[in-house]
Design an enzyme around this catalytic site. Sequence first.
Site, short mmCIF file in Angstrom:
data_model
loop_
_atom_site.label_atom_id
_atom_site.label_comp_id
_atom_site.label_asym_id
_atom_site.label_seq_id
_atom_site.Cartn_x
_atom_site.Cartn_y
_atom_site.Cartn_z
N VAL A 110 -4.02 -6.67 0.72
CA VAL A 110 -4.92 -5.70 0.14
C VAL A 110 -6.46 -6.59 -0.35
O VAL A 110 -7.23 -6.22 -1.13
CB VAL A 110 -4.36 -5.28 -1.22
CG1 VAL A 110 -2.98 -4.34 -1.04
CG2 VAL A 110 -3.72 -6.44 -2.11
N HIS A 126 -1.43 -0.88 2.91
CA HIS A 126 -1.09 -0.88 1.45
C HIS A 126 -2.35 -0.90 0.57
O HIS A 126 -2.20 -1.28 -0.48
CB HIS A 126 -0.10 -2.36 1.42
CG HIS A 126 1.06 -2.33 1.63
ND1 HIS A 126 1.86 -3.38 2.05
CD2 HIS A 126 1.81 -1.17 2.44
CE1 HIS A 126 2.94 -3.01 2.54
NE2 HIS A 126 2.94 -1.58 2.97
N CYS A 137 -8.26 13.23 -9.80
CA CYS A 137 -9.00 13.92 -8.65
C CYS A 137 -9.07 13.02 -7.38
O CYS A 137 -9.58 13.52 -6.34
CB CYS A 137 -10.55 14.13 -9.00
SG CYS A 137 -11.65 12.71 -9.12
N CYS A 158 -14.91 12.69 -12.77
CA CYS A 158 -14.12 13.61 -13.63
C CYS A 158 -13.77 13.12 -14.81
O CYS A 158 -13.32 13.62 -15.66
CB CYS A 158 -12.86 14.21 -12.96
SG CYS A 158 -11.41 13.02 -12.90
N ASN A 221 4.97 -17.17 12.68
CA ASN A 221 5.32 -17.59 11.29
C ASN A 221 5.95 -18.85 11.08
O ASN A 221 6.58 -19.32 12.02
CB ASN A 221 6.25 -16.40 10.80
CG ASN A 221 6.42 -16.35 9.31
OD1 ASN A 221 6.45 -17.25 8.50
ND2 ASN A 221 6.29 -15.20 8.82
N GLU A 223 8.32 -19.75 9.15
CA GLU A 223 9.66 -19.43 8.79
C GLU A 223 10.30 -18.43 9.64
O GLU A 223 9.46 -17.49 10.05
CB GLU A 223 9.83 -19.30 7.40
CG GLU A 223 9.53 -20.16 6.43
CD GLU A 223 9.63 -19.70 4.97
OE1 GLU A 223 10.36 -18.83 4.75
OE2 GLU A 223 8.88 -20.25 4.15
C1 BJW Z 1 2.68 -17.96 6.95
C2 BJW Z 1 1.95 -18.78 6.61
C3 BJW Z 1 0.67 -19.34 7.32
C4 BJW Z 1 3.16 -18.59 4.86
N1 BJW Z 1 0.88 -18.56 8.40
N2 BJW Z 1 2.80 -17.26 8.10
C5 BJW Z 1 14.11 0.94 4.15
C6 BJW Z 1 15.18 0.00 3.67
C7 BJW Z 1 15.11 -0.57 2.27
C8 BJW Z 1 14.10 -0.29 1.42
C9 BJW Z 1 13.20 0.59 1.62
C10 BJW Z 1 13.19 1.13 3.14
N3 BJW Z 1 12.00 2.01 3.30
C11 BJW Z 1 11.49 1.88 2.07
C12 BJW Z 1 12.09 1.20 1.13
C13 BJW Z 1 11.59 0.79 -0.16
C14 BJW Z 1 10.33 -0.40 -0.27
C15 BJW Z 1 10.90 -1.59 0.82
O1 BJW Z 1 10.52 -1.74 1.65
N4 BJW Z 1 11.90 -2.41 -0.17
C16 BJW Z 1 12.31 -3.68 0.86
C17 BJW Z 1 11.56 -4.82 0.02
C18 BJW Z 1 13.71 -3.61 0.24
N5 BJW Z 1 9.17 0.29 0.25
C19 BJW Z 1 8.40 1.03 -0.44
O2 BJW Z 1 8.54 1.38 -1.55
C20 BJW Z 1 7.13 1.55 0.58
N6 BJW Z 1 6.88 2.82 0.12
C21 BJW Z 1 7.93 3.97 0.83
O3 BJW Z 1 8.74 3.66 1.43
O4 BJW Z 1 7.51 5.25 0.71
C22 BJW Z 1 8.56 6.09 0.88
C23 BJW Z 1 9.31 6.19 -0.42
C24 BJW Z 1 8.60 6.76 -1.38
C25 BJW Z 1 9.12 6.98 -2.78
C26 BJW Z 1 10.78 6.88 -2.89
C27 BJW Z 1 11.31 6.04 -1.77
C28 BJW Z 1 10.49 6.11 -0.55
C29 BJW Z 1 5.89 0.86 -0.05
C30 BJW Z 1 5.94 -0.61 -0.02
C31 BJW Z 1 4.57 -0.96 -0.82
C32 BJW Z 1 4.53 -2.75 -0.68
N7 BJW Z 1 3.56 -3.11 -1.79
C33 BJW Z 1 3.30 -4.29 -1.73
C34 BJW Z 1 2.52 -4.66 -2.96
C35 BJW Z 1 1.12 -3.91 -2.71
C36 BJW Z 1 0.42 -4.39 -3.94
C37 BJW Z 1 0.20 -5.56 -4.30
O5 BJW Z 1 -0.65 -6.45 -3.66
O6 BJW Z 1 0.70 -6.10 -5.63
O7 BJW Z 1 2.89 -4.88 -0.69
S1 BJW Z 1 4.91 -5.42 -1.91
C38 BJW Z 1 4.29 -6.77 -1.17
O8 BJW Z 1 5.11 -7.06 0.13
C39 BJW Z 1 2.96 -6.47 -0.69
C40 BJW Z 1 3.07 -7.05 0.93
O9 BJW Z 1 1.95 -6.26 1.54
C41 BJW Z 1 4.37 -6.63 1.18
C42 BJW Z 1 4.71 -7.27 2.27
O10 BJW Z 1 4.76 -8.78 1.96
P1 BJW Z 1 4.37 -10.00 3.12
O11 BJW Z 1 2.96 -9.51 3.66
O12 BJW Z 1 5.30 -9.80 4.24
O13 BJW Z 1 4.41 -11.25 2.26
P2 BJW Z 1 5.34 -12.10 2.09
O14 BJW Z 1 4.81 -12.89 1.14
O15 BJW Z 1 6.84 -11.37 1.89
O16 BJW Z 1 5.88 -13.03 3.31
C43 BJW Z 1 4.70 -14.02 3.70
C44 BJW Z 1 5.29 -14.50 4.98
O17 BJW Z 1 4.02 -15.25 5.31
C45 BJW Z 1 6.31 -15.30 4.96
O18 BJW Z 1 7.38 -15.16 6.19
C46 BJW Z 1 5.86 -16.98 5.34
O19 BJW Z 1 6.90 -17.75 5.90
C47 BJW Z 1 4.82 -16.44 5.85
N8 BJW Z 1 3.55 -17.64 5.87
N9 BJW Z 1 2.19 -19.30 5.15
C48 BJW Z 1 1.66 -17.56 8.83
N10 BJW Z 1 -0.06 -20.22 6.71
ZN ZN Z 2 -11.71 11.62 -11.09
#
Ligand code: BJW
Ligand code: ZN
Length: 248
Positions: A110, A126, A137, A158, A221, A223
């Site tokens: 983001v 995201h 709105c 709004c 990655n 890791e």
């Molecule tokens: C390097 C490095 C270097 C280090 N070079 N690499 C199916 C199964 C289980 C659960 C679910 C499922 N489907 C949906 C869910 C629920 C949930 C979910 O997935 N939960 C799991 C965690 C269990 N998903 C949702 O809720 C999603 N919505 C949804 O499914 O809607 C349908 C629904 C609606 C209503 C009810 C039920 C379902 C929405 C998910 C939104 C996630 N939002 C966040 C926060 C955004 C706002 C904020 O910024 O605060 O997004 S969570 C957070 O995790 C953020 C990230 O975009 C996201 C992913 O993280 P990311 O990018 O992978 O980062 P890290 O930190 O996890 O990893 C970093 C990596 O980098 C590591 O591997 C390091 O090794 C590596 N690294 N240095 C390269 N130099």
């Molecule tokens: Zn508005």
Amino acid sequence: MPEKDESANVSGLRERLRAARSVFVLTGAGVSAESGVPTFRGGGQTAVWKGMPFEVISSAEMVGRDLALVWEWFDYRRGVLRTCRPNPAHESLARWQTRLPQFTLATQNVDGLHAEAGSRGVLELHGNAWRARCLDCGNREDVREKDAGVRPPVCRACGGLMRPDVVLFGEMLPEDVWVEAAERAAAADVCLVVGTSAIVHPAAGLPVAAKRAGAFLVEVNPEATPLSDFCDLTLRGAAGEVLPRLDF
Ligand code: BJW
Ligand code: ZN
């Protein structure tokens, strides 16, 4: 001889990229780590703010319970982002786009750093921390213009309350962005998944769908992730070092 294998893999991948018709890249927080943006997970750690794990604050539930706290969390995050600039990984991806007939960059981030590096049409799965969205709105506004204002900010259209325009746990991804990402992933010859722990759905399903539809799947990655064993190639290292080596 791992070093020789590694360089053979890198030059083989460069060839694949050069010949590809359609490349799909999914990035996560790790691609911005070398810019100074903290990741959420990785290295066995989970991000915590004011004693709360980020999953608690970055949730749909918290928007309903304490919107002012959600703003405080994102104001803090944008304070960190203000000091961060794109790194060589963002820059490589922006260059690749200019060399390929079909290149799609989908990010879970983001932070807006891909666009700042020059990438166009980035699919922000995201949302974007620099935007606010009206709860009433749906009007969107640039948060930079509201940085010194009241919290929660008030909608110009709004008068309703605004929230950060990001996708929190328990919320749906923007449908148009999701549909386009899913279509592009399924059409890719090569899919790279860079700097994501690959545990958050539905984003983590995109590389799986790409490979099932025939793409050559590569992970970058430092890791291992749940996706690693499924990949055709894993390049263990920092995105800012690995991606410039893949320049084709
Ligand atoms: C390097 C490095 C270097 C280090 N070079 N690499 C199916 C199964 C289980 C659960 C679910 C499922 N489907 C949906 C869910 C629920 C949930 C979910 O997935 N939960 C799991 C965690 C269990 N998903 C949702 O809720 C999603 N919505 C949804 O499914 O809607 C349908 C629904 C609606 C209503 C009810 C039920 C379902 C929405 C998910 C939104 C996630 N939002 C966040 C926060 C955004 C706002 C904020 O910024 O605060 O997004 S969570 C957070 O995790 C953020 C990230 O975009 C996201 C992913 O993280 P990311 O990018 O992978 O980062 P890290 O930190 O996890 O990893 C970093 C990596 O980098 C590591 O591997 C390091 O090794 C590596 N690294 N240095 C390269 N130099
Ligand atoms: Zn508005």
